[in-house]
Design a protein around this motif. Structure first.
Motif, PDB file in Angstrom:
ATOM      1  N   VAL A 289      64.508  59.793  70.490  1.00  0.00           N
ATOM      2  CA  VAL A 289      65.091  59.556  68.943  1.00  0.00           C
ATOM      3  C   VAL A 289      64.695  57.097  69.036  1.00  0.00           C
ATOM      4  O   VAL A 289      65.941  56.907  69.409  1.00  0.00           O
ATOM      5  N   SER A 290      63.920  56.458  68.255  1.00  0.00           N
ATOM      6  CA  SER A 290      64.103  54.810  68.501  1.00  0.00           C
ATOM      7  C   SER A 290      64.939  54.967  67.628  1.00  0.00           C
ATOM      8  O   SER A 290      64.609  55.173  66.484  1.00  0.00           O
ATOM      9  N   PHE A 291      65.537  53.350  67.830  1.00  0.00           N
ATOM     10  CA  PHE A 291      66.253  52.916  66.404  1.00  0.00           C
ATOM     11  C   PHE A 291      65.945  51.137  65.874  1.00  0.00           C
ATOM     12  O   PHE A 291      66.021  50.766  67.632  1.00  0.00           O
ATOM     13  N   ALA A 292      65.774  50.955  65.048  1.00  0.00           N
ATOM     14  CA  ALA A 292      65.652  49.753  64.736  1.00  0.00           C
ATOM     15  C   ALA A 292      66.534  49.236  64.172  1.00  0.00           C
ATOM     16  O   ALA A 292      67.037  49.388  62.338  1.00  0.00           O
ATOM     17  N   GLU A 293      66.342  47.957  63.855  1.00  0.00           N
ATOM     18  CA  GLU A 293      67.872  47.143  63.529  1.00  0.00           C
ATOM     19  C   GLU A 293      67.701  46.098  63.048  1.00  0.00           C
ATOM     20  O   GLU A 293      66.693  45.723  63.884  1.00  0.00           O
ATOM     21  N   GLY A 324      62.355  71.575  66.276  1.00  0.00           N
ATOM     22  CA  GLY A 324      61.469  72.125  67.106  1.00  0.00           C
ATOM     23  C   GLY A 324      61.507  70.726  68.536  1.00  0.00           C
ATOM     24  O   GLY A 324      62.303  69.602  67.964  1.00  0.00           O
ATOM     25  N   GLU A 325      61.701  71.069  69.831  1.00  0.00           N
ATOM     26  CA  GLU A 325      62.259  70.688  70.987  1.00  0.00           C
ATOM     27  C   GLU A 325      61.499  68.740  71.259  1.00  0.00           C
ATOM     28  O   GLU A 325      62.480  67.939  71.765  1.00  0.00           O
ATOM     29  N   GLY A 326      60.091  69.057  70.938  1.00  0.00           N
ATOM     30  CA  GLY A 326      59.501  68.034  71.114  1.00  0.00           C
ATOM     31  C   GLY A 326      59.867  66.715  70.439  1.00  0.00           C
ATOM     32  O   GLY A 326      59.010  66.658  70.818  1.00  0.00           O
ATOM     33  N   ALA A 327      59.810  67.289  68.945  1.00  0.00           N
ATOM     34  CA  ALA A 327      60.012  66.537  67.860  1.00  0.00           C
ATOM     35  C   ALA A 327      60.195  64.591  68.382  1.00  0.00           C
ATOM     36  O   ALA A 327      62.253  64.518  69.062  1.00  0.00           O
ATOM     37  N   ARG A 345      63.156  59.525  60.059  1.00  0.00           N
ATOM     38  CA  ARG A 345      61.547  59.736  59.997  1.00  0.00           C
ATOM     39  C   ARG A 345      61.636  60.668  60.647  1.00  0.00           C
ATOM     40  O   ARG A 345      62.044  60.674  62.186  1.00  0.00           O
ATOM     41  N   ASP A 346      60.867  61.368  61.527  1.00  0.00           N
ATOM     42  CA  ASP A 346      60.380  62.836  62.339  1.00  0.00           C
ATOM     43  C   ASP A 346      59.082  63.145  61.991  1.00  0.00           C
ATOM     44  O   ASP A 346      58.664  62.816  61.421  1.00  0.00           O
ATOM     45  N   ASP A 347      58.838  63.635  63.400  1.00  0.00           N
ATOM     46  CA  ASP A 347      57.322  64.043  63.505  1.00  0.00           C
ATOM     47  C   ASP A 347      57.144  65.768  63.678  1.00  0.00           C
ATOM     48  O   ASP A 347      56.138  65.863  63.977  1.00  0.00           O
ATOM     49  N   THR A 392      59.005  64.997  58.332  1.00  0.00           N
ATOM     50  CA  THR A 392      59.848  64.556  56.857  1.00  0.00           C
ATOM     51  C   THR A 392      60.591  63.451  57.177  1.00  0.00           C
ATOM     52  O   THR A 392      60.702  63.039  58.086  1.00  0.00           O
ATOM     53  N   GLU A 393      60.905  62.434  55.866  1.00  0.00           N
ATOM     54  CA  GLU A 393      61.142  61.322  56.110  1.00  0.00           C
ATOM     55  C   GLU A 393      62.581  61.220  54.592  1.00  0.00           C
ATOM     56  O   GLU A 393      62.327  61.807  53.507  1.00  0.00           O
TER      57      GLU A 393
END
Length: 406
Positions: A289-293, A324-327, A345-347, A392-393
Motif C-alpha cells: 500500500v503506497s501513501f501519497a499526501e 488477491g494476495e498479490g494486489a 486505487r488497486d491493480d 478498481t478506483e
C-alpha cells in the motif's frame, strides 16, 4: 541519564509590568512632593494628607499585584481604578474650585495613569479604553464650569496612550505565540531527523536484511521476510511523514508563550476540534500500500476525519478480500481548500458488471454502507470506477463546512 523536558518561555510583557511597578512608586512620591509644595494653598489639607497617606500604603501593599499578569486580577484592577477615581473626586473637597479651574492637578496627579496602564497591559486596548473612559469622566466632573484646555489635553493623552499601549501588548502576544510555534516546529524537525538517522542505521537495515534473507530461504522464512518488508515501509513512512502535533500556547502573560504539546485523548468535548487526516491514513502504508499526501496538514473536524479514514479502511479491506494476495493499492490525499479528496486505487482484477447490485441483493452492504453511507452522512460522495482486468478506483469527496459532526 534521563533527559528533562525543555519548556520554552518568552514574555515581552514582563518588562512592562516591572516598569509599571516602578512608575506607581515614583508617581506616589511625585504626588506627595507636589502637594507639599502647595500645602498652604489647600483650604482643607487634612483631606489631602489622609488620601495621600492611604495612596502610599496602597501602592506599597499592592506592588506584587502588578508584578505579572497572573497576580493582576480583575478584582485588583477594579479596586485600583476605584482608588484613582476616589482621589480625583476628593480633589474639590481638599482644594478650591479656583485652583482646579486654573489647571491645578488632582490629588493622585499622574498616578492615575498607572491604574489605566494596568488595564492596558492585562487586557489590551479594549480594557484600556474602558478604564480611561471612567478616569476622563471623573476629571471632567470635578470642574463646575467649562474644563480648561490643559484638562482636556491630559484626559485625551491618557486615553490615547493607554489604548496604544494595549494594542501594542496584543500584537506582542500574537508575535510570542507565532515564535513559540516556530521554535516547536524547529525542535520537532531536528528530533525527527535525529531519530531518522538512528532508525536508518539500525532498525531499517535489519528489517531490509530480514526481508532479503527471507526471500532467499523461502518457506516460512519468506512469510517472515514479507512481514519485515511491510514493517520497514511503514516505519519509513512514519519517519519521513513530517507530521508535527499541534501545540497549545498559553495566554497567561505571567508565563509568556508557554509551548505545550496536545495529545489526542478520548475525553468529552474532544470531538469539537480538528484533526489532521494524514495522521489517520499514514498507518495504512505498507509494502503493498503506497501513501501519497500533501506536504501540509489536512485538517478536518474530528468526526469527519474519523469517518473518512474508516471509509478508506473499508476500501482497503475490499482490496485484500477481493483483489488477491498479490494486489497493490495506492492512497492519494488531495486538499483543494473547499473539499478533501481521497482516492484509493488497486491493480486487482476489477469488479464484474452488476456484482455490486448482486451483493446488495444478497445482504452484503460493505460498499453501500461502509463507504457510500459514511460519505453520504458527511455530505460528500463516493464514486467507484472499476474496469475488469484493470483494477478498481474509489474516489471519496468530503466538502468543508458542511460535514455532519454528529
Amino acid at each position: 541519564m534521563a533527559k528533562r523536558e525543555r519548556v520554552v518561555r518568552m514574555s515581552v510583557e514582563q518588562p512592562l509590568w516591572r516598569a509599571l511597578t516602578a512608575y506607581r512608586l515614583l508617581t506616589t512620591v511625585y504626588a506627595a512632593l507636589l502637594f507639599a509644595a502647595a500645602y498652604k494653598e489647600f483650604p482643607r489639607p487634612g483631606v489631602a494628607v489622609g488620601y495621600l497617606a492611604f495612596l502610599a500604603v496602597w501602592t506599597l501593599a499592592t506592588s506584587r499585584k502588578v508584578a505579572n499578569a497572573a497576580s493582576c486580577t480583575k478584582g485588583f484592577l477594579v479596586a485600583d481604578l476605584t482608588v484613582a477615581i476616589a482621589g480625583i473626586v476628593l480633589t474639590p473637597v481638599a482644594d478650591t474650585q479656583a485652583r482646579i479651574g486654573e489647571g491645578g492637578s488632582t490629588l493622585p496627579t499622574i498616578w492615575t495613569a498607572g491604574a489605566v496602564l494596568a488595564y492596558a497591559i492585562k487586557g489590551g486596548w479594549r480594557w484600556a479604553c474602558f478604564a480611561s473612559t471612567f478616569v476622563a469622566a471623573a476629571n471632567l466632573a470635578i470642574h463646575t464650569g467649562q474644563p480648561t484646555w490643559d484638562t482636556l489635553h491630559n484626559v485625551l493623552l491618557v486615553w490615547v496612550a493607554s489604548v496604544a499601549i494595549g494594542y501594542v501588548v496584543e500584537v506582542a502576544r500574537a508575535s510570542e505565540n507565532t515564535l513559540a510555534r516556530a521554535l516547536e516546529i524547529e525542535a520537532a524537525t531536528r528530533e525527527r531527523e535525529r531519530l531518522a538517522r538512528d532508525i536508518h542505521d539500525g532498525v531499517l537495515q535489519v528489517l531490509a536484511m530480514v526481508q532479503r534473507r527471507g526471500s532467499e530461504l523461502g518457506g516460512e522464512a519468506e512469510e517472515l521476510g514479507r512481514m519485515a518488508g511491510e514493517q520497514e515501509v511503514a516505519l519509513r513512512t512514519l519517519v519521513s511523514s513530517g507530521l508535527v502535533r499541534p501545540s497549545r500556547v498559553s495566554h497567561d502573560g505571567s508565563r509568556g508563550a508557554l509551548v505545550e504539546d496536545t495529545y489526542e485523548v478520548d475525553e468529552p468535548g474532544a470531538e469539537d476540534g480538528e484533526l489532521d487526516l494524514r495522521t489517520l491514513l499514514a498507518p495504512h502504508a505498507g509494502s503493498r500500500v503506497s501513501f501519497a499526501e500533501p506536504g501540509t496538514p489536512v485538517p478536518l473536524p474530528v468526526p469527519a476525519a474519523k469517518e473518512l479514514a474508516a471509509a478508506v479502511g473499508a476500501a482497503l479491506d475490499n482490496v485484500r478480500k477481493h483483489a488477491g494476495e498479490g494486489a497493490r493499492a495506492w492512497i492519494l490525499v488531495e486538499d483543494w481548500g473547499d473539499e478533501v479528496i481521497v482516492t484509493v486505487r488497486d491493480d486487482g482484477p476489477g469488479i464484474p458488471a452488476g456484482r455490486l447490485d448482486q451483493a446488495a441483493g444478497e445482504g452484503r452492504m460493505g460498499v453501500a454502507l461502509s463507504i457510500r453511507g459514511r460519505l453520504r452522512d458527511l455530505g460528500g460522495s463516493a464514486d467507484l470506477v472499476s474496469v475488469p482486468g484493470q483494477g478498481t478506483e474509489v474516489e471519496l469527496k468530503v466538502p468543508r463546512g458542511r460535514t455532519d459532526k454528529r
